[in-house]
Design an enzyme around this catalytic site. Sequence first.
Site, PDB file in Angstrom:
ATOM      1  CE  LYS A   1      -4.522  -1.434   1.401  1.00 27.38           C
ATOM      2  NZ  LYS A   1      -4.424  -2.899   1.654  1.00 27.38           N
TER       3      LYS A   1
ATOM      4  CD  GLU B   1     -10.301   5.127   0.834  1.00 29.32           C
ATOM      5  OE1 GLU B   1      -9.956   6.304   0.621  1.00 29.32           O
ATOM      6  OE2 GLU B   1      -9.762   4.130   0.270  1.00 29.32           O
TER       7      GLU B   1
ATOM      8  CB  SER C   1      -0.522  -8.146  -1.403  1.00 30.98           C
ATOM      9  OG  SER C   1      -1.349  -9.019  -0.653  1.00 30.98           O
TER      10      SER C   1
HETATM   11  C1  LIG Z   1      -5.336  -3.854   1.186  1.00 32.74           C
HETATM   12  C2  LIG Z   1      -4.683  -5.146   0.911  1.00 32.74           C
HETATM   13  C3  LIG Z   1      -5.086  -5.971  -0.162  1.00 32.74           C
HETATM   14  C4  LIG Z   1      -6.253  -5.672  -1.052  1.00 32.74           C
HETATM   15  O1  LIG Z   1      -6.203  -4.505  -1.771  1.00 32.74           O
HETATM   16  P1  LIG Z   1      -5.873  -4.449  -3.325  1.00 32.74           P
HETATM   17  O2  LIG Z   1      -6.128  -3.034  -3.670  1.00 32.74           O
HETATM   18  O3  LIG Z   1      -6.777  -5.397  -4.027  1.00 32.74           O
HETATM   19  O4  LIG Z   1      -4.457  -4.836  -3.476  1.00 32.74           O
HETATM   20  C5  LIG Z   1      -4.389  -7.144  -0.383  1.00 32.74           C
HETATM   21  N1  LIG Z   1      -3.374  -7.517   0.404  1.00 32.74           N
HETATM   22  C6  LIG Z   1      -2.944  -6.756   1.443  1.00 32.74           C
HETATM   23  C7  LIG Z   1      -1.812  -7.233   2.284  1.00 32.74           C
HETATM   24  C8  LIG Z   1      -3.594  -5.545   1.730  1.00 32.74           C
HETATM   25  O5  LIG Z   1      -3.175  -4.810   2.755  1.00 32.74           O
END
Ligand SMILES: *Cc1c(COP(=O)(O)O)cnc(C)c1O
Length: 406
Positions: free
Chosen positions: A101, A123, A390
């Site tokens: 993020k 948000e 992610s």
């Molecule tokens: C917020 C988040 C997501 C989902 O958000 P995307 O915009 O679809 O990437 C996925 N994995 C993690 C670790 C997150 O913090």
Amino acid sequence: MSQTTTTLPLLADLPDPQGYYGRFGGRYVPETLMAALEELETIYASVRHDPEFHAELNELFQHYVGRPTPLWEAKRLAETLGGKARIFLKREDLCHTGAHKLNNTLGQALLTKRLGKKRVIAETGAGQHGVAAATAAALLGLECEVFMGAEDIKRQELNVFRMKLLGSKVREVRSGSMTLKDATNEALREWMARVEDTHYIIGSCIGPHPYPMIVRDFQSVIGRESRKQFNEQVGGLPDAVIACVGGGSNSMGLFAPFYEDWDVKMFGVEAEGEGFLTGRHACSIGNREVGVFHGARLFVLQTPDGQITPAHSISAGLDYPGTGPEHCFYAESGRATYLSVTDTEAIEACRLLCRTEGILPAIESAHAVAALPKMLPQLNEGAKVILGLSGRGDKDVYTLRKYFEE
Ligand SMILES: *Cc1c(COP(=O)(O)O)cnc(C)c1O
């Protein structure tokens, strides 16, 4: 995919000048927001190819976020899954603050400075985007206020505290279901009222044009690095890429730089929560219902008369009743395939990755791991796959403990 090469637009034409990806996206907002979106579009167009802006952002990526993040071949995981494919993890879990993020919030915070503004709002649902926005704001000396539903504030005490520690204000939203959807509406309203000194940092590839494009561009560092690292470490291109899809930013960041590599297959993974047939899930692409949500036309979860219905997932990051417009287009055009896995499958995949690779993933990211057994049969033997990991799972240990102890 020779068929696709002739029928799909090039990446440079996504979105079109009106902000559409096929029939998805656009700008469904009140007149007062139009001017703000047009201003943002103009400024963004001027920095998009500005070497100075990118040098500044790359400096932050390298020395602050810790980029490039490693591309790690998960050999023991691959072996456990039958040994018929090679799997490479793109380690966004190793970014500062523990997920992808920050790539986006730093980009948008720099953009805020270019806009000549001193204040940002954001948000947040689970608080992850809120913390990433608060972090970028602290680093760049911007005032920051994060909008959060009262329900979420109760559930995510620790992240609320983190945001405050980082110097941000947290604005409690008490309308509607008092969750993310209402926080987003409230943030949009605040932006309308204070657009002259405030930039709104949206946290995923969602919202009205140009947001989905801006967030994709900032997150594309994931795919650009993966492409280069894969070529250096293995040679050539992978056969497939796979990542979890909430709003769609980590996955789009990985996918977009491979979009025109027509032979590279793409797999997005939605959260199936308690199971598609229970109705308690977050499969907006799987649901195939088109609606307008948060300023854009998308696949959404909605009742037959068009009321948005809540999503359900054990992972807060995937708990969103829509999917970004570019993913909707990839799905409809066949450029990408979308799979889904349940809460239980995702949690089991957390344990699997812990035990085979010594990596505790976020439950969001574990959705991609859990989808591997559903994806691999669609590839040739010996296929090479890049999986977007992610985020890290430290934030999820209480959820995991509760599950495994029950
Ligand atoms: C917020 C988040 C997501 C989902 O958000 P995307 O915009 O679809 O990437 C996925 N994995 C993690 C670790 C997150 O913090």
